[in-house]
Scaffold this motif. Structure first.
Motif, PDB file in Angstrom:
ATOM      1  N   VAL A  47      -2.018   7.245   3.216  1.00 11.17           N
ATOM      2  CA  VAL A  47      -1.396   7.457   1.955  1.00 11.17           C
ATOM      3  C   VAL A  47       0.086   7.577   2.254  1.00 11.17           C
ATOM      4  O   VAL A  47       0.353   8.730   2.741  1.00 11.17           O
ATOM      5  CB  VAL A  47      -2.198   8.587   1.133  1.00 11.17           C
ATOM      6  CG1 VAL A  47      -1.261   8.854   0.010  1.00 11.17           C
ATOM      7  CG2 VAL A  47      -3.527   8.293   0.939  1.00 11.17           C
ATOM      8  N   LEU A  48       1.029   6.789   2.068  1.00 12.46           N
ATOM      9  CA  LEU A  48       2.249   6.676   2.701  1.00 12.46           C
ATOM     10  C   LEU A  48       3.330   6.313   1.636  1.00 12.46           C
ATOM     11  O   LEU A  48       2.952   5.670   0.441  1.00 12.46           O
ATOM     12  CB  LEU A  48       2.285   5.809   3.873  1.00 12.46           C
ATOM     13  CG  LEU A  48       1.652   6.038   4.944  1.00 12.46           C
ATOM     14  CD1 LEU A  48       1.697   4.889   5.988  1.00 12.46           C
ATOM     15  CD2 LEU A  48       1.984   7.449   5.759  1.00 12.46           C
ATOM     16  N   ASN A  49       4.630   6.613   1.783  1.00 13.06           N
ATOM     17  CA  ASN A  49       5.608   5.912   0.928  1.00 13.06           C
ATOM     18  C   ASN A  49       6.216   4.883   1.872  1.00 13.06           C
ATOM     19  O   ASN A  49       6.349   4.977   2.995  1.00 13.06           O
ATOM     20  CB  ASN A  49       6.603   7.029   0.651  1.00 13.06           C
ATOM     21  CG  ASN A  49       6.093   8.121  -0.442  1.00 13.06           C
ATOM     22  OD1 ASN A  49       5.585   7.766  -1.318  1.00 13.06           O
ATOM     23  ND2 ASN A  49       6.748   9.515  -0.328  1.00 13.06           N
ATOM     24  N   PRO A  50       6.641   3.725   1.152  1.00 12.32           N
ATOM     25  CA  PRO A  50       6.624   3.584  -0.128  1.00 12.32           C
ATOM     26  C   PRO A  50       5.366   2.851  -0.945  1.00 12.32           C
ATOM     27  O   PRO A  50       5.198   2.612  -1.986  1.00 12.32           O
ATOM     28  CB  PRO A  50       7.923   2.401  -0.606  1.00 12.32           C
ATOM     29  CG  PRO A  50       7.885   1.940   0.561  1.00 12.32           C
ATOM     30  CD  PRO A  50       7.405   2.758   1.828  1.00 12.32           C
ATOM     31  N   HIS A  51       4.343   2.641  -0.078  1.00 10.02           N
ATOM     32  CA  HIS A  51       3.157   2.246  -0.423  1.00 10.02           C
ATOM     33  C   HIS A  51       1.887   2.695   0.315  1.00 10.02           C
ATOM     34  O   HIS A  51       2.214   2.861   1.742  1.00 10.02           O
ATOM     35  CB  HIS A  51       3.290   0.672  -0.531  1.00 10.02           C
ATOM     36  CG  HIS A  51       3.345  -0.191   0.768  1.00 10.02           C
ATOM     37  ND1 HIS A  51       3.149  -1.533   1.019  1.00 10.02           N
ATOM     38  CD2 HIS A  51       3.923   0.299   1.929  1.00 10.02           C
ATOM     39  CE1 HIS A  51       3.464  -1.884   1.886  1.00 10.02           C
ATOM     40  NE2 HIS A  51       3.988  -0.971   2.827  1.00 10.02           N
ATOM     41  N   LEU A  53      -1.930   2.162   2.505  1.00  8.49           N
ATOM     42  CA  LEU A  53      -2.863   1.038   2.863  1.00  8.49           C
ATOM     43  C   LEU A  53      -4.196   1.491   3.119  1.00  8.49           C
ATOM     44  O   LEU A  53      -4.341   2.759   4.057  1.00  8.49           O
ATOM     45  CB  LEU A  53      -2.009   0.431   4.137  1.00  8.49           C
ATOM     46  CG  LEU A  53      -0.769  -0.143   4.061  1.00  8.49           C
ATOM     47  CD1 LEU A  53      -0.242  -0.582   5.293  1.00  8.49           C
ATOM     48  CD2 LEU A  53      -1.253  -1.630   3.193  1.00  8.49           C
ATOM     49  N   LEU A  54      -5.196   0.748   3.017  1.00  6.33           N
ATOM     50  CA  LEU A  54      -6.634   1.283   3.282  1.00  6.33           C
ATOM     51  C   LEU A  54      -6.991  -0.049   3.843  1.00  6.33           C
ATOM     52  O   LEU A  54      -6.581  -1.101   3.700  1.00  6.33           O
ATOM     53  CB  LEU A  54      -7.406   1.525   2.225  1.00  6.33           C
ATOM     54  CG  LEU A  54      -7.280   2.975   1.170  1.00  6.33           C
ATOM     55  CD1 LEU A  54      -5.927   2.704   0.377  1.00  6.33           C
ATOM     56  CD2 LEU A  54      -8.282   3.066   0.737  1.00  6.33           C
ATOM     57  N   GLU A  55      -7.832   0.192   5.050  1.00  8.84           N
ATOM     58  CA  GLU A  55      -8.559  -0.758   5.892  1.00  8.84           C
ATOM     59  C   GLU A  55     -10.183  -0.741   5.612  1.00  8.84           C
ATOM     60  O   GLU A  55     -10.471   0.431   5.717  1.00  8.84           O
ATOM     61  CB  GLU A  55      -8.184  -1.000   7.143  1.00  8.84           C
ATOM     62  CG  GLU A  55      -6.900  -1.285   7.442  1.00  8.84           C
ATOM     63  CD  GLU A  55      -6.354  -1.526   8.799  1.00  8.84           C
ATOM     64  OE1 GLU A  55      -7.274  -1.777   9.765  1.00  8.84           O
ATOM     65  OE2 GLU A  55      -5.132  -1.327   9.183  1.00  8.84           O
ATOM     66  N   MET A  56     -10.961  -1.918   5.261  1.00  8.87           N
ATOM     67  CA  MET A  56     -12.157  -1.798   5.100  1.00  8.87           C
ATOM     68  C   MET A  56     -13.153  -2.767   5.736  1.00  8.87           C
ATOM     69  O   MET A  56     -12.366  -4.040   5.977  1.00  8.87           O
ATOM     70  CB  MET A  56     -12.255  -2.041   3.511  1.00  8.87           C
ATOM     71  CG  MET A  56     -11.799  -1.095   2.470  1.00  8.87           C
ATOM     72  SD  MET A  56     -12.046  -1.466   0.909  1.00  8.87           S
ATOM     73  CE  MET A  56     -13.783  -1.329   0.746  1.00  8.87           C
ATOM     74  N   VAL A  70      -6.289  -3.061   1.956  1.00  8.89           N
ATOM     75  CA  VAL A  70      -5.910  -2.730   0.407  1.00  8.89           C
ATOM     76  C   VAL A  70      -4.843  -2.098   0.266  1.00  8.89           C
ATOM     77  O   VAL A  70      -4.439  -1.079   1.040  1.00  8.89           O
ATOM     78  CB  VAL A  70      -7.072  -1.813   0.089  1.00  8.89           C
ATOM     79  CG1 VAL A  70      -6.885  -1.553  -1.567  1.00  8.89           C
ATOM     80  CG2 VAL A  70      -8.451  -2.611   0.070  1.00  8.89           C
ATOM     81  N   GLU A  71      -3.740  -2.878  -0.143  1.00 14.01           N
ATOM     82  CA  GLU A  71      -2.393  -1.923  -0.400  1.00 14.01           C
ATOM     83  C   GLU A  71      -2.543  -1.331  -1.803  1.00 14.01           C
ATOM     84  O   GLU A  71      -3.152  -1.846  -2.923  1.00 14.01           O
ATOM     85  CB  GLU A  71      -1.247  -3.025  -0.390  1.00 14.01           C
ATOM     86  CG  GLU A  71      -0.011  -2.617  -0.742  1.00 14.01           C
ATOM     87  CD  GLU A  71       1.197  -3.435  -0.800  1.00 14.01           C
ATOM     88  OE1 GLU A  71       2.251  -3.248  -0.862  1.00 14.01           O
ATOM     89  OE2 GLU A  71       1.011  -4.580  -0.245  1.00 14.01           O
ATOM     90  N   ARG A 107      -6.864 -11.677   3.911  1.00 13.26           N
ATOM     91  CA  ARG A 107      -7.944 -10.787   3.298  1.00 13.26           C
ATOM     92  C   ARG A 107      -7.274  -9.554   2.814  1.00 13.26           C
ATOM     93  O   ARG A 107      -7.048  -8.481   3.626  1.00 13.26           O
ATOM     94  CB  ARG A 107      -8.998 -10.517   4.303  1.00 13.26           C
ATOM     95  CG  ARG A 107      -9.859 -11.598   4.857  1.00 13.26           C
ATOM     96  CD  ARG A 107     -10.825 -11.203   6.097  1.00 13.26           C
ATOM     97  NE  ARG A 107     -11.694 -12.345   6.329  1.00 13.26           N
ATOM     98  CZ  ARG A 107     -11.721 -12.793   7.438  1.00 13.26           C
ATOM     99  NH1 ARG A 107     -11.443 -12.075   8.295  1.00 13.26           N
ATOM    100  NH2 ARG A 107     -12.641 -13.768   7.687  1.00 13.26           N
ATOM    101  N   LEU A 108      -6.678  -9.518   1.687  1.00 19.58           N
ATOM    102  CA  LEU A 108      -5.484  -8.696   1.373  1.00 19.58           C
ATOM    103  C   LEU A 108      -5.858  -8.325  -0.308  1.00 19.58           C
ATOM    104  O   LEU A 108      -6.122  -9.324  -1.188  1.00 19.58           O
ATOM    105  CB  LEU A 108      -4.188  -9.064   1.757  1.00 19.58           C
ATOM    106  CG  LEU A 108      -3.154  -8.189   0.866  1.00 19.58           C
ATOM    107  CD1 LEU A 108      -3.127  -6.715   1.453  1.00 19.58           C
ATOM    108  CD2 LEU A 108      -1.872  -8.602   1.149  1.00 19.58           C
ATOM    109  N   VAL A 109      -6.028  -7.224  -0.797  1.00 26.47           N
ATOM    110  CA  VAL A 109      -5.998  -7.034  -2.397  1.00 26.47           C
ATOM    111  C   VAL A 109      -5.110  -5.728  -2.507  1.00 26.47           C
ATOM    112  O   VAL A 109      -4.957  -4.715  -1.801  1.00 26.47           O
ATOM    113  CB  VAL A 109      -7.511  -6.331  -2.576  1.00 26.47           C
ATOM    114  CG1 VAL A 109      -7.537  -6.052  -3.898  1.00 26.47           C
ATOM    115  CG2 VAL A 109      -8.654  -7.710  -2.392  1.00 26.47           C
ATOM    116  N   PHE A 110      -4.681  -5.927  -3.614  1.00 20.83           N
ATOM    117  CA  PHE A 110      -3.804  -4.741  -4.247  1.00 20.83           C
ATOM    118  C   PHE A 110      -4.717  -3.776  -4.998  1.00 20.83           C
ATOM    119  O   PHE A 110      -5.232  -4.330  -6.026  1.00 20.83           O
ATOM    120  CB  PHE A 110      -2.456  -5.030  -5.366  1.00 20.83           C
ATOM    121  CG  PHE A 110      -1.888  -3.913  -5.544  1.00 20.83           C
ATOM    122  CD1 PHE A 110      -0.715  -3.436  -4.589  1.00 20.83           C
ATOM    123  CD2 PHE A 110      -1.920  -3.073  -6.800  1.00 20.83           C
ATOM    124  CE1 PHE A 110       0.154  -2.379  -4.767  1.00 20.83           C
ATOM    125  CE2 PHE A 110      -1.255  -1.921  -6.823  1.00 20.83           C
ATOM    126  CZ  PHE A 110      -0.176  -1.694  -5.977  1.00 20.83           C
ATOM    127  N   GLY A 111      -5.006  -2.537  -4.660  1.00 16.36           N
ATOM    128  CA  GLY A 111      -6.010  -1.990  -5.336  1.00 16.36           C
ATOM    129  C   GLY A 111      -5.450  -1.096  -6.303  1.00 16.36           C
ATOM    130  O   GLY A 111      -4.474  -0.219  -6.407  1.00 16.36           O
TER     131      GLY A 111
END
Length: 326
Positions: A47-51, A53-56, A70-71, A107-111
């Motif tokens: 959980v960071l600025n400015p966005h 990221l999670l990895e699954m 997941v961005e 393999r990228l999604v905006f959550g």
């Protein structure tokens, strides 16, 4: 564990939301007309600025485990809906719904929505853009007098960014048009984590705080944690450490706060960003000759802050550009 599903269809109304203060160009990087759903096990949470990221790890249709990214939003926006660094843990199974990448190979999604296995749903909504409805800190602000009336936390009640591609309303020189034509939407300042400048920072829908001291005015922009400290008086002084925001001075004209800045470096997006009403789909540069005047004024009830600004830059503007935001 369910497999990954990708649906090129409309999302439910609750998910059809343009994210605030977009870090990347969402129209370029994500298919906002489509939807994606992931169910898998978290391998990393940042959980960071400015966005953020999670990895699954997600089991694909072929039964093989795939790694997905997941961005999602920045620390302040996520905190408003109860999403912090401790909300999810590595090894936890969750469901993520949002926008798929426009590049099918990624393999990228905006959550936008996150669901725990106990049914807890964490979702970003338009009403979460600004805490407490976007009002000033003190609802009795109208009772204050003079410079103290400006001292509050201010924010938008709706996203001020058009999120569209169109002609810039600014009076551009030939050099500016040339730079605009050369703009690469896959290599932007936002993608390189470079914050917007003035006046672009005035359109990012995060909170902004104004503090008035005896000898200076502090304007704290929540986005990127930018703190512009402008001295009251005639002398121009550096307003923050990096030098990106030039040198400035401030004064009060009646109850209005006037901030003058100059001495900016040359900046790739110093005039406008791709997602603000001046950029309209493309970052716009500024030269070392850029100068900005901002005038902060309050409505009679003390609840609406208007910022009128004038920007000059003879390299990229044929004449001064005058505009405002609330």
């Amino acid at each position: 564990m369910k497999i990954f599903r990708l649906l090129i269809a409309s999302l439910p109304l609750a998910l059809l939301i343009a994210p605030a203060g977009g870090h990347h160009s969402f129209a370029v990087n994500f298919n906002t007309g489509g939807s994606a759903e992931l169910r898998g096990v978290l391998t990393d949470v940042r959980v960071l600025n400015p966005h953020s990221l999670l990895e699954m790890d997600v089991v694909g249709e072929d039964g093989q485990t795939q790694s997905w990214v997941v961005e999602t939003h920045s620390v302040p926006l996520l905190a408003r809906v109860g999403f912090t660094q401790d909300t999810f843990s590595e090894g936890e199974e969750i469901i993520v719904r949002g926008w798929p990448s426009r590049r099918s190979s990624q393999r990228l999604v905006f959550g936008l929505q996150f669901v725990k296995m106990d049914g807890t749903v964490i979702e970003w909504r338009p009403g979460d853009l600004v805490a407490e409805g976007g009002l000033a800190r003190d609802v009795e602000n109208v009772a204050r007098v003079g410079r103290e009336r400006l001292e509050a936390v201010w924010g938008y009640t709706a996203d001020p960014n058009p999120h569209v591609i169109a002609e810039s309303p600014m009076p551009l020189t030939a050099a500016a048009f040339e730079m605009r034509e050369a703009y690469d939407p896959f290599n932007t300042t936002a993608m390189r984590c470079i914050p917007p400048n003035v006046p672009g920072i005035l359109y990012v829908p995060y909170l902004n705080e104004i503090e008035v001291e005896d000898d200076s005015v502090l304007i704290h922009h929540e986005y990127f944690g930018i703190r512009r400290s402008v001295p009251l008086g005639d002398e121009f002084v550096a307003v923050e450490d990096s030098g990106m925001f030039g040198v400035g001075r401030a004064r009060f004209d009646g109850n209005d706060l006037v901030v003058e800045t100059r001495g900016y470096p040359e900046l790739e997006a110093g005039m406008a960003t791709s997602f603000d009403p001046n950029g309209m789909g493309a970052d716009m540069p500024s030269s070392a000759r850029k100068e900005v005047t901002e005038v902060y004024s309050l409505s009679p009830d003390g609840q609406t802050l208007t910022i009128d600004y004038t920007i000059t830059d003879p390299v990229y503007l044929t004449e001064p550009w005058v505009s405002s935001t609330q």
